[in-house]
Design a protein around this motif. Structure first.
Motif, PDB file in Angstrom:
ATOM      1  N   GLN A  65       0.887  -1.067   0.097  1.00  0.00           N
ATOM      2  CA  GLN A  65      -0.121  -0.010  -0.045  1.00  0.00           C
ATOM      3  C   GLN A  65       0.840   1.237  -0.001  1.00  0.00           C
ATOM      4  OE1 GLN A  65      -2.457  -0.530   3.560  1.00  0.00           O
ATOM      5  NE2 GLN A  65      -4.023  -1.824   2.364  1.00  0.00           N
ATOM      6  N   PRO A  66       0.714   2.376  -0.549  1.00  0.00           N
ATOM      7  CA  PRO A  66      -0.698   2.723  -0.990  1.00  0.00           C
ATOM      8  C   PRO A  66      -1.200   2.280  -2.469  1.00  0.00           C
ATOM      9  CG  PRO A  66       0.408   4.757  -1.211  1.00  0.00           C
ATOM     10  CD  PRO A  66       1.336   3.435  -0.527  1.00  0.00           C
ATOM     11  N   PHE A  67      -0.046   1.804  -3.113  1.00  0.00           N
ATOM     12  CA  PHE A  67      -0.340   1.412  -4.628  1.00  0.00           C
ATOM     13  C   PHE A  67      -1.222   0.173  -4.688  1.00  0.00           C
ATOM     14  CE2 PHE A  67       0.966  -0.282  -8.749  1.00  0.00           C
ATOM     15  CZ  PHE A  67       0.211   0.776  -9.459  1.00  0.00           C
ATOM     16  N   ARG A 123       9.466   7.062   7.116  1.00  0.00           N
ATOM     17  CA  ARG A 123       8.895   6.971   8.649  1.00  0.00           C
ATOM     18  C   ARG A 123       7.960   8.326   8.669  1.00  0.00           C
ATOM     19  NH1 ARG A 123      11.183   3.148  11.137  1.00  0.00           N
ATOM     20  NH2 ARG A 123      13.342   2.691  10.258  1.00  0.00           N
ATOM     21  N   LEU A 124       8.212   9.450   8.002  1.00  0.00           N
ATOM     22  CA  LEU A 124       7.248  10.689   8.193  1.00  0.00           C
ATOM     23  C   LEU A 124       6.456  10.685   7.228  1.00  0.00           C
ATOM     24  CD1 LEU A 124      10.392  13.481   8.348  1.00  0.00           C
ATOM     25  CD2 LEU A 124       9.076  12.273  10.336  1.00  0.00           C
ATOM     26  N   LEU A 125       6.258  10.120   6.171  1.00  0.00           N
ATOM     27  CA  LEU A 125       5.054  10.104   4.971  1.00  0.00           C
ATOM     28  C   LEU A 125       4.354   9.213   5.440  1.00  0.00           C
ATOM     29  CD1 LEU A 125       7.451  10.634   1.873  1.00  0.00           C
ATOM     30  CD2 LEU A 125       5.935  12.284   3.048  1.00  0.00           C
ATOM     31  N   LEU A 126       4.780   7.855   5.636  1.00  0.00           N
ATOM     32  CA  LEU A 126       3.698   6.692   5.772  1.00  0.00           C
ATOM     33  C   LEU A 126       2.527   7.341   6.628  1.00  0.00           C
ATOM     34  CD1 LEU A 126       5.895   3.713   5.800  1.00  0.00           C
ATOM     35  CD2 LEU A 126       4.176   4.361   4.143  1.00  0.00           C
ATOM     36  N   PRO A 127       2.659   7.504   7.886  1.00  0.00           N
ATOM     37  CA  PRO A 127       1.317   7.964   8.731  1.00  0.00           C
ATOM     38  C   PRO A 127       0.350   8.842   7.860  1.00  0.00           C
ATOM     39  CG  PRO A 127       3.119   8.012   9.896  1.00  0.00           C
ATOM     40  CD  PRO A 127       3.748   8.083   8.592  1.00  0.00           C
ATOM     41  N   ALA A 128       0.912  10.091   7.162  1.00  0.00           N
ATOM     42  CA  ALA A 128      -0.083  10.594   6.358  1.00  0.00           C
ATOM     43  C   ALA A 128      -0.582   9.800   5.157  1.00  0.00           C
ATOM     44  CB  ALA A 128       0.702  12.050   5.755  1.00  0.00           C
ATOM     45  N   VAL A 129       0.015   8.910   4.552  1.00  0.00           N
ATOM     46  CA  VAL A 129      -0.258   8.164   3.632  1.00  0.00           C
ATOM     47  C   VAL A 129      -1.293   7.216   3.989  1.00  0.00           C
ATOM     48  CG1 VAL A 129       0.224   6.502   1.900  1.00  0.00           C
ATOM     49  CG2 VAL A 129       1.729   8.431   1.970  1.00  0.00           C
ATOM     50  N   ARG A 130      -1.111   6.610   5.239  1.00  0.00           N
ATOM     51  CA  ARG A 130      -2.122   5.591   5.638  1.00  0.00           C
ATOM     52  C   ARG A 130      -3.391   6.518   5.901  1.00  0.00           C
ATOM     53  NH1 ARG A 130       2.699   3.064   9.147  1.00  0.00           N
ATOM     54  NH2 ARG A 130       3.402   1.652   7.582  1.00  0.00           N
ATOM     55  N   SER A 131      -3.514   7.704   6.719  1.00  0.00           N
ATOM     56  CA  SER A 131      -4.687   8.261   6.825  1.00  0.00           C
ATOM     57  C   SER A 131      -5.277   8.619   5.613  1.00  0.00           C
ATOM     58  CB  SER A 131      -4.092   9.726   7.640  1.00  0.00           C
ATOM     59  OG  SER A 131      -3.644   9.594   8.781  1.00  0.00           O
ATOM     60  N   VAL A 132      -4.757   8.965   4.506  1.00  0.00           N
ATOM     61  CA  VAL A 132      -5.410   9.256   3.222  1.00  0.00           C
ATOM     62  C   VAL A 132      -6.134   8.061   2.892  1.00  0.00           C
ATOM     63  CG1 VAL A 132      -5.070   9.761   0.832  1.00  0.00           C
ATOM     64  CG2 VAL A 132      -4.050  11.259   2.526  1.00  0.00           C
ATOM     65  N   GLY A 133      -5.326   6.757   2.995  1.00  0.00           N
ATOM     66  CA  GLY A 133      -5.855   5.554   2.589  1.00  0.00           C
ATOM     67  C   GLY A 133      -7.296   5.403   3.274  1.00  0.00           C
ATOM     68  N   ARG A 134      -7.180   5.546   4.768  1.00  0.00           N
ATOM     69  CA  ARG A 134      -8.446   5.198   5.435  1.00  0.00           C
ATOM     70  C   ARG A 134      -9.468   6.351   5.041  1.00  0.00           C
ATOM     71  NH1 ARG A 134      -4.369   4.368   9.474  1.00  0.00           N
ATOM     72  NH2 ARG A 134      -4.290   6.448  10.324  1.00  0.00           N
ATOM     73  N   LEU A 135      -9.343   7.334   4.834  1.00  0.00           N
ATOM     74  CA  LEU A 135     -10.319   8.339   4.391  1.00  0.00           C
ATOM     75  C   LEU A 135     -10.885   8.083   2.928  1.00  0.00           C
ATOM     76  CD1 LEU A 135     -11.797  11.127   4.547  1.00  0.00           C
ATOM     77  CD2 LEU A 135      -9.970  12.036   3.458  1.00  0.00           C
ATOM     78  N   ILE A 136     -10.007   7.636   1.964  1.00  0.00           N
ATOM     79  CA  ILE A 136     -10.500   6.744   1.040  1.00  0.00           C
ATOM     80  C   ILE A 136     -11.345   5.541   1.147  1.00  0.00           C
ATOM     81  CG2 ILE A 136      -9.871   5.916  -1.396  1.00  0.00           C
ATOM     82  CD1 ILE A 136      -7.426   7.628  -1.249  1.00  0.00           C
ATOM     83  N   LYS A 137     -11.223   4.942   1.830  1.00  0.00           N
ATOM     84  CA  LYS A 137     -11.899   3.777   2.332  1.00  0.00           C
ATOM     85  C   LYS A 137     -13.231   3.961   2.936  1.00  0.00           C
ATOM     86  CE  LYS A 137      -8.388   0.239   3.273  1.00  0.00           C
ATOM     87  NZ  LYS A 137      -7.633  -0.733   3.925  1.00  0.00           N
ATOM     88  N   ARG A 138     -13.170   5.005   3.710  1.00  0.00           N
ATOM     89  CA  ARG A 138     -14.514   5.731   4.272  1.00  0.00           C
ATOM     90  C   ARG A 138     -15.201   6.253   3.191  1.00  0.00           C
ATOM     91  NH1 ARG A 138     -11.828   8.616   8.966  1.00  0.00           N
ATOM     92  NH2 ARG A 138     -11.158   6.914  10.133  1.00  0.00           N
TER      93      ARG A 138
END
Length: 160
Positions: free
Chosen positions: A39-41, A140-155
């Motif tokens: 993820q995210p790809f 390490r800095l980017l992954l939390p932001a990317v994961r948050s965007v991924g969760r938002l997309i899922k919602r």
């Protein structure tokens, strides 16, 4: 009338002999992605990868390989060393390797999102790969932001 089919997951380790046989015959094999390491790809259970025989591989290629513990893994090559390839999942910060070419089973020639096919040679995909690999030190800095965007997309997808 549409026939019913069973959709039971089979581990990559159990599929490996069949996969290697098909690739040796020059066939491409489509596998659904499991796990979240790409993820995210690539999204688990939603996306799939088209695998081909690995005549040669290079930095940025997504490869299916066998770890020393016999796990079968789909990750991206981030560096080549004299001993082999350093390989990393897009959603990870620790590399595997060096992985010798002999442990690489297949290379991704493209990807499916729903029923749309995207070639691994597409310019936008190569650009994504370059940016994500070169952002390695910042992961390490980017992954939390990317994961948050991924969760938002899922919602948002669930709301449709």
């Amino acid at each position: 009338m549409k026939p019913e089919a069973s959709h039971e997951p089979v581990s990559a380790k159990n599929l490996l002999p069949f996969l290697q046989e098909m690739l040796a015959l020059g066939k491409n094999v489509r596998l659904t992605v499991t796990g979240n390491s790409m993820q995210p790809f690539l999204r688990e259970g939603l996306d799939s990868v088209l695998l081909a025989q690995p005549t040669q591989v290079k930095k940025l290629d997504v490869v299916l390989y066998i770890r020393d513990n016999d796990d079968v893994i789909l990750h991206r090559i981030v560096r080549k060393t004299p001993q082999g390839f350093m390989i990393l999942g897009d959603n990870q910060t620790q590399t595997d390797g060096p992985i010798p070419f002999a442990q690489i089973v297949a290379v991704a020639s493209g990807f499916y999102r729903a029923n749309a096919f995207f070639s691994a040679k597409a310019w936008w995909y190569r650009l994504y790969s370059c940016l994500w690999v070169f952002a390695g030190p910042l992961r390490r800095l980017l992954l939390p932001a990317v994961r948050s965007v991924g969760r938002l997309i899922k919602r948002l997808e669930k709301m449709e």
